[in-house]
Design a protein around this motif. Structure first.
Motif, PDB file in Angstrom:
ATOM      1  N   LYS A  30     -65.412  -1.809  34.682  1.00 12.50           N
ATOM      2  CA  LYS A  30     -66.879  -1.939  34.201  1.00 12.50           C
ATOM      3  C   LYS A  30     -66.762  -2.397  32.743  1.00 12.50           C
ATOM      4  CE  LYS A  30     -69.884   1.194  36.645  1.00 12.50           C
ATOM      5  NZ  LYS A  30     -70.562   2.172  36.680  1.00 12.50           N
ATOM      6  N   ARG A  31     -65.917  -1.845  31.998  1.00  7.24           N
ATOM      7  CA  ARG A  31     -65.800  -2.388  30.327  1.00  7.24           C
ATOM      8  C   ARG A  31     -64.681  -3.132  30.304  1.00  7.24           C
ATOM      9  NH1 ARG A  31     -68.856   1.154  26.854  1.00  7.24           N
ATOM     10  NH2 ARG A  31     -67.525   0.081  25.213  1.00  7.24           N
ATOM     11  N   PRO A  32     -64.813  -4.520  30.058  1.00  8.22           N
ATOM     12  CA  PRO A  32     -63.959  -5.523  29.782  1.00  8.22           C
ATOM     13  C   PRO A  32     -63.588  -5.233  28.171  1.00  8.22           C
ATOM     14  CG  PRO A  32     -66.029  -6.395  29.489  1.00  8.22           C
ATOM     15  CD  PRO A  32     -66.226  -4.946  30.075  1.00  8.22           C
ATOM     16  N   HIS A  33     -62.231  -5.648  27.963  1.00  6.60           N
ATOM     17  CA  HIS A  33     -61.832  -5.473  26.600  1.00  6.60           C
ATOM     18  C   HIS A  33     -62.719  -6.165  25.619  1.00  6.60           C
ATOM     19  CE1 HIS A  33     -58.902  -4.712  23.226  1.00  6.60           C
ATOM     20  NE2 HIS A  33     -58.994  -6.013  23.046  1.00  6.60           N
ATOM     21  N   ILE A  34     -63.134  -5.369  24.603  1.00  5.37           N
ATOM     22  CA  ILE A  34     -64.354  -5.911  23.870  1.00  5.37           C
ATOM     23  C   ILE A  34     -63.574  -5.783  22.378  1.00  5.37           C
ATOM     24  CG2 ILE A  34     -66.339  -5.751  22.715  1.00  5.37           C
ATOM     25  CD1 ILE A  34     -66.527  -6.965  25.560  1.00  5.37           C
ATOM     26  N   ARG A  35     -63.775  -6.996  21.500  1.00  3.62           N
ATOM     27  CA  ARG A  35     -63.313  -6.809  20.035  1.00  3.62           C
ATOM     28  C   ARG A  35     -64.626  -6.757  19.277  1.00  3.62           C
ATOM     29  NH1 ARG A  35     -60.070 -11.379  21.173  1.00  3.62           N
ATOM     30  NH2 ARG A  35     -61.546 -12.569  19.888  1.00  3.62           N
ATOM     31  N   TYR A  36     -64.794  -5.820  18.414  1.00  6.52           N
ATOM     32  CA  TYR A  36     -66.123  -5.600  17.728  1.00  6.52           C
ATOM     33  C   TYR A  36     -66.121  -6.396  16.453  1.00  6.52           C
ATOM     34  CZ  TYR A  36     -66.984  -1.537  20.732  1.00  6.52           C
ATOM     35  OH  TYR A  36     -67.381  -0.733  21.992  1.00  6.52           O
ATOM     36  N   ALA A  37     -66.853  -7.180  16.091  1.00  6.84           N
ATOM     37  CA  ALA A  37     -67.043  -7.924  14.899  1.00  6.84           C
ATOM     38  C   ALA A  37     -66.753  -7.047  13.538  1.00  6.84           C
ATOM     39  CB  ALA A  37     -68.536  -8.767  14.804  1.00  6.84           C
ATOM     40  N   ARG A  38     -66.034  -7.524  12.760  1.00 10.57           N
ATOM     41  CA  ARG A  38     -65.361  -7.259  11.484  1.00 10.57           C
ATOM     42  C   ARG A  38     -66.712  -6.961  10.411  1.00 10.57           C
ATOM     43  NH1 ARG A  38     -60.751 -10.351   9.186  1.00 10.57           N
ATOM     44  NH2 ARG A  38     -61.984  -9.798   7.711  1.00 10.57           N
ATOM     45  N   TYR A  39     -66.880  -5.957   9.718  1.00 13.30           N
ATOM     46  CA  TYR A  39     -68.052  -6.158   8.740  1.00 13.30           C
ATOM     47  C   TYR A  39     -67.938  -7.170   7.596  1.00 13.30           C
ATOM     48  CZ  TYR A  39     -71.596  -3.661   6.210  1.00 13.30           C
ATOM     49  OH  TYR A  39     -72.803  -3.541   5.772  1.00 13.30           O
ATOM     50  N   PRO A  40     -66.908  -7.670   7.065  1.00 11.81           N
ATOM     51  CA  PRO A  40     -66.892  -8.735   6.204  1.00 11.81           C
ATOM     52  C   PRO A  40     -67.405  -9.905   6.968  1.00 11.81           C
ATOM     53  CG  PRO A  40     -64.820  -7.631   6.068  1.00 11.81           C
ATOM     54  CD  PRO A  40     -65.582  -6.858   7.178  1.00 11.81           C
ATOM     55  N   ASP A  41     -67.132 -10.193   8.137  1.00 15.31           N
ATOM     56  CA  ASP A  41     -67.527 -11.471   8.804  1.00 15.31           C
ATOM     57  C   ASP A  41     -68.810 -11.380   9.185  1.00 15.31           C
ATOM     58  OD1 ASP A  41     -64.956 -12.379   8.964  1.00 15.31           O
ATOM     59  OD2 ASP A  41     -64.549 -11.703  11.091  1.00 15.31           O
ATOM     60  N   LYS A  42     -69.406  -9.952   9.208  1.00  6.95           N
ATOM     61  CA  LYS A  42     -70.862  -9.965   9.463  1.00  6.95           C
ATOM     62  C   LYS A  42     -71.733 -10.318   8.322  1.00  6.95           C
ATOM     63  CE  LYS A  42     -70.668  -6.081  12.855  1.00  6.95           C
ATOM     64  NZ  LYS A  42     -71.368  -4.640  12.999  1.00  6.95           N
ATOM     65  N   ILE A  43     -71.239 -10.015   7.105  1.00 10.09           N
ATOM     66  CA  ILE A  43     -71.709 -10.321   5.810  1.00 10.09           C
ATOM     67  C   ILE A  43     -71.619 -11.708   5.480  1.00 10.09           C
ATOM     68  CG2 ILE A  43     -71.608  -9.823   3.430  1.00 10.09           C
ATOM     69  CD1 ILE A  43     -72.588  -7.363   4.721  1.00 10.09           C
ATOM     70  N   LYS A  44     -70.726 -12.465   5.892  1.00 10.65           N
ATOM     71  CA  LYS A  44     -70.235 -13.542   5.572  1.00 10.65           C
ATOM     72  C   LYS A  44     -71.420 -14.588   6.632  1.00 10.65           C
ATOM     73  CE  LYS A  44     -65.839 -13.409   5.627  1.00 10.65           C
ATOM     74  NZ  LYS A  44     -64.426 -13.863   5.781  1.00 10.65           N
ATOM     75  N   ALA A  45     -71.478 -14.025   7.660  1.00 11.55           N
ATOM     76  CA  ALA A  45     -72.387 -14.534   8.599  1.00 11.55           C
ATOM     77  C   ALA A  45     -74.087 -14.494   8.210  1.00 11.55           C
ATOM     78  CB  ALA A  45     -72.394 -14.070  10.115  1.00 11.55           C
ATOM     79  N   LEU A  46     -74.489 -13.456   7.559  1.00 12.15           N
ATOM     80  CA  LEU A  46     -75.596 -13.136   7.119  1.00 12.15           C
ATOM     81  C   LEU A  46     -76.196 -14.092   5.870  1.00 12.15           C
ATOM     82  CD1 LEU A  46     -78.359 -11.584   7.040  1.00 12.15           C
ATOM     83  CD2 LEU A  46     -76.861 -10.173   5.250  1.00 12.15           C
ATOM     84  N   ILE A  47     -74.899 -14.275   5.071  1.00 11.68           N
ATOM     85  CA  ILE A  47     -75.199 -15.051   3.764  1.00 11.68           C
ATOM     86  C   ILE A  47     -75.192 -16.497   4.343  1.00 11.68           C
ATOM     87  CG2 ILE A  47     -73.903 -16.150   1.740  1.00 11.68           C
ATOM     88  CD1 ILE A  47     -72.941 -13.014   1.375  1.00 11.68           C
ATOM     89  N   THR A  48     -74.396 -17.016   5.432  1.00 11.76           N
ATOM     90  CA  THR A  48     -74.494 -18.375   5.706  1.00 11.76           C
ATOM     91  C   THR A  48     -76.022 -18.664   6.233  1.00 11.76           C
ATOM     92  OG1 THR A  48     -72.147 -18.438   6.234  1.00 11.76           O
ATOM     93  CG2 THR A  48     -73.530 -20.144   7.383  1.00 11.76           C
ATOM     94  N   ASP A  49     -76.422 -17.589   7.046  1.00 10.12           N
ATOM     95  CA  ASP A  49     -77.760 -17.754   7.751  1.00 10.12           C
ATOM     96  C   ASP A  49     -78.896 -17.957   6.714  1.00 10.12           C
ATOM     97  OD1 ASP A  49     -76.913 -18.009  10.183  1.00 10.12           O
ATOM     98  OD2 ASP A  49     -77.241 -15.688  10.569  1.00 10.12           O
ATOM     99  N   LEU A  50     -78.789 -16.885   5.540  1.00  5.97           N
ATOM    100  CA  LEU A  50     -79.498 -16.991   4.533  1.00  5.97           C
ATOM    101  C   LEU A  50     -79.777 -18.411   3.882  1.00  5.97           C
ATOM    102  CD1 LEU A  50     -79.187 -13.535   2.866  1.00  5.97           C
ATOM    103  CD2 LEU A  50     -81.065 -14.505   4.343  1.00  5.97           C
ATOM    104  N   PHE A  51     -78.656 -19.202   3.898  1.00  6.03           N
ATOM    105  CA  PHE A  51     -78.356 -20.481   3.197  1.00  6.03           C
ATOM    106  C   PHE A  51     -79.017 -21.421   4.096  1.00  6.03           C
ATOM    107  CE2 PHE A  51     -75.916 -18.576  -0.162  1.00  6.03           C
ATOM    108  CZ  PHE A  51     -76.353 -19.167  -1.403  1.00  6.03           C
ATOM    109  N   MET A  52     -78.577 -21.578   5.280  1.00  7.38           N
ATOM    110  CA  MET A  52     -78.759 -22.503   6.256  1.00  7.38           C
ATOM    111  C   MET A  52     -80.413 -22.451   6.986  1.00  7.38           C
ATOM    112  SD  MET A  52     -75.565 -22.884   8.749  1.00  7.38           S
ATOM    113  CE  MET A  52     -76.070 -24.507   9.412  1.00  7.38           C
ATOM    114  N   ILE A  53     -80.943 -21.209   7.073  1.00  8.49           N
ATOM    115  CA  ILE A  53     -82.293 -20.853   7.422  1.00  8.49           C
ATOM    116  C   ILE A  53     -83.300 -20.785   6.564  1.00  8.49           C
ATOM    117  CG2 ILE A  53     -83.638 -19.750   9.449  1.00  8.49           C
ATOM    118  CD1 ILE A  53     -80.880 -19.417  10.860  1.00  8.49           C
ATOM    119  N   TYR A  54     -82.958 -19.641   6.031  1.00  5.82           N
ATOM    120  CA  TYR A  54     -84.002 -18.969   5.097  1.00  5.82           C
ATOM    121  C   TYR A  54     -84.349 -19.813   3.816  1.00  5.82           C
ATOM    122  CZ  TYR A  54     -86.671 -15.177   2.688  1.00  5.82           C
ATOM    123  OH  TYR A  54     -87.464 -14.448   2.090  1.00  5.82           O
TER     124      TYR A  54
END
Length: 154
Positions: free
Chosen positions: A18-42
């Protein structure tokens, strides 16, 4: 072989399937993605509200409703993108996808909107943003509330 052992092995094999091998997203990448979204959308949303709709920076700053509409618009766009693609532009740039934590499929619009509202709450109290440091699956408070997880995709 005993029946109990056979049953235990069958259960273990089903859980592995049932559970395929999952790699959880790294926290620094989550922060960088949020900052990118803030500049591109917000940022463009705020620019449009301040200069096109309201006419000036001063009018925007004096209004109590303009920032609310900016955040609400960003939240709606964010929820639509998560519901349709599972990614925002920032998450796509850092190869992160938001999925259901049990089925690993895209979440619906209302759940994505609830996740955004929960993010605003968890960012306000700051407790929700430090929870990934104490969990194996790196879930923040808004992920726990909405039963989602951010994973790495190829």
């Amino acid at each position: 072989m005993r029946f109990r052992d056979i049953k235990k092995n069958t259960k273990h094999q089903k859980q592995q399937q049932k559970r395929p091998h999952i790699r959880y997203a790294r926290y620094p990448d989550k922060i960088k993605a949020l900052i990118t979204d803030l500049f591109m959308i917000y940022a463009p949303i705020l620019y449009i509200i301040a200069y096109i709709v309201m006419g000036s920076k001063e009018a925007f700053q004096s209004s109590q409703w303009a920032p609310f509409f900016g955040v609400a618009t960003y939240g709606l766009i964010y929820a639509v993108l998560l519901a349709k693609f599972g990614q925002t532009p920032g998450k796509k740039a850092y190869k992160i996808k938001v999925v259901d934590d049990k089925t690993y499929e895209n979440i619906g619009f209302l759940r994505a909107l609830c996740r955004f509202i929960a993010f605003l709450f968890s960012a306000t109290i700051l407790l929700g943003l430090v929870t990934p440091f104490y969990r194996k699956d790196k879930k923040a408070l808004h992920d726990i509330i909405c039963a989602t997880v951010e994973i790495e995709v190829d």
